[in-house]
Design an enzyme around this catalytic site. Sequence first.
Site, PDB file in Angstrom:
ATOM      1  N   LYS A 140      19.737  28.306   0.545  1.00 51.31           N
ATOM      2  CA  LYS A 140      21.024  28.333   0.061  1.00 51.31           C
ATOM      3  C   LYS A 140      21.115  27.823  -1.583  1.00 51.31           C
ATOM      4  CE  LYS A 140      24.537  26.559   2.389  1.00 51.31           C
ATOM      5  NZ  LYS A 140      25.569  25.470   3.317  1.00 51.31           N
ATOM      6  N   ILE A 141      21.593  28.612  -2.150  1.00 48.82           N
ATOM      7  CA  ILE A 141      21.831  28.556  -3.486  1.00 48.82           C
ATOM      8  C   ILE A 141      23.321  28.734  -4.121  1.00 48.82           C
ATOM      9  CG2 ILE A 141      21.122  29.691  -5.755  1.00 48.82           C
ATOM     10  CD1 ILE A 141      18.625  30.820  -4.555  1.00 48.82           C
TER      11      ILE A 141
END
Length: 369
Positions: A140-141
Site C-alpha cells: 500500500k502506497i
Amino acid sequence: MAENANTQRTSDSGVSIWLDDLSRTRIESGNLQQLIAERNVVGVTTNPSIFQKALSQVGPYDEQLKQLGRIPVEEAVRELTTTDVRNATDIFREVAEKTDYVDGRVSIEVDPRLAHNTEETEKQAEELWNKVDRSNAMIKIPATLEGLPAITATLAKGISVNVTLIFSLERYKQVIDAFIEGMVQADKNGHDLKHMGSVASFFVSRVDTAVDKLLEANGSDEAKSLEGKAAVANARLAYELFEKAFDSDPRWADLEAKGAKRQRPLWASTGTKNAAYSDCKYVDELVAPDVVNTMPEKTLNALADHGNGAPSVKGTYEESHQVMQKLADLGISIKDVTDKLEADGVAAFIDSWDSVLSDVQKGIDRVNG
C-alpha cells in the site's frame, strides 16, 4: 456452514469482498478461514490503525517478541507485521490461484511517515515486498503527490500495489495514469504482467462526515436534502472515470493484450459513521462489476444479516453529477474537502504508527524482563 446469501449476492454482482482487518488472533483462531468459507471474503487490507489495534493486545505477539529479543522497535514492528501478512497470504493462496490472482490479496502499507518522500517510499515498498515474499501480497502506497511516482516505480519492479488514501476524482485520474505507466515500465523490464495486481482505494464515508458538517452549518432545506449523498456520488463518479479511463487509453489496450489486469476501484472507509444512515450504505449503494469493497467486520456482519447486494452504480452518473453541482452551488468545494481529508488521513495514520511503536516497545520490555 454454507455461504451467506447476502454476501454471495454481492459477490455475484461483481464485488470482491475484502476484510479491512487483520490480527494474529484472527489468523490463529481459524476466523479468517471461516470468513472465506461463510462470508465470501477473498482478500484483506491492513493499515497503521489496524496494526495499532492488533499490536496493542497483550499476549498474541509475546512469543515472537521473546524470540526477537531486544532489537530496535522499528525492526520488531517490521517482523511482527510482515509475519501476519505472510501467514494471511498463505491462507488466501487457494483463492489467489482460483481467481488468477485477481483476489486472494493481502495488503501491507509503507510507513505513513514516508507519505511525502518519494524515494524512501519506493525503497520501503520493495523491502516490504521482499520481506513478505508472497506473490499474492500487495504493497500500500498513499496517493499523495509524492506517492504517485513511487507507485509507478514500484509497479515497474513487478510489485503489486494497493494505492490508498484517494479522495478526489482529480487525484484518482492521476493514480490511474501512474498505474498504467508503471505497467508499461514493468513490461519493458520483462516482468510477467499476468499475476501483477493493483487496486485504487477510494475512501468513502469520510467524505460524508466532512460534507455533512458543512451542509448542517448551511442549514437550508436544499442543504438538508443533500446530506448523506456526497460520498456515494463521489465514488460513483470514480467508477464512471474507471470505465472511461481504461477504454480510452491506447497504452492499456497493448498491456491488456499481454495479460495485464485493470486496476480496480476499491471502496475503503465503508463503515457507516452516522447512525442515521444504513449500516450497509457504503456497500449496497456501490455495487458494480470489477470493484473491491473492503469492510470492517461490523459492516461485513451487517451485510450478511440484511444487505441487498444488487447492482446500484450504473445508470446513476447523471444524478451523481447533479449532486456535485448542487454542492458547488451552495459554496461547498469538494476539492477543499478532499484535500483536507488526504492531509488528515496521513496525519491519523502517522499517529497510529507512533502508537504501534510505543506499544511494541512496551511489549519488548515486558517479555524480555
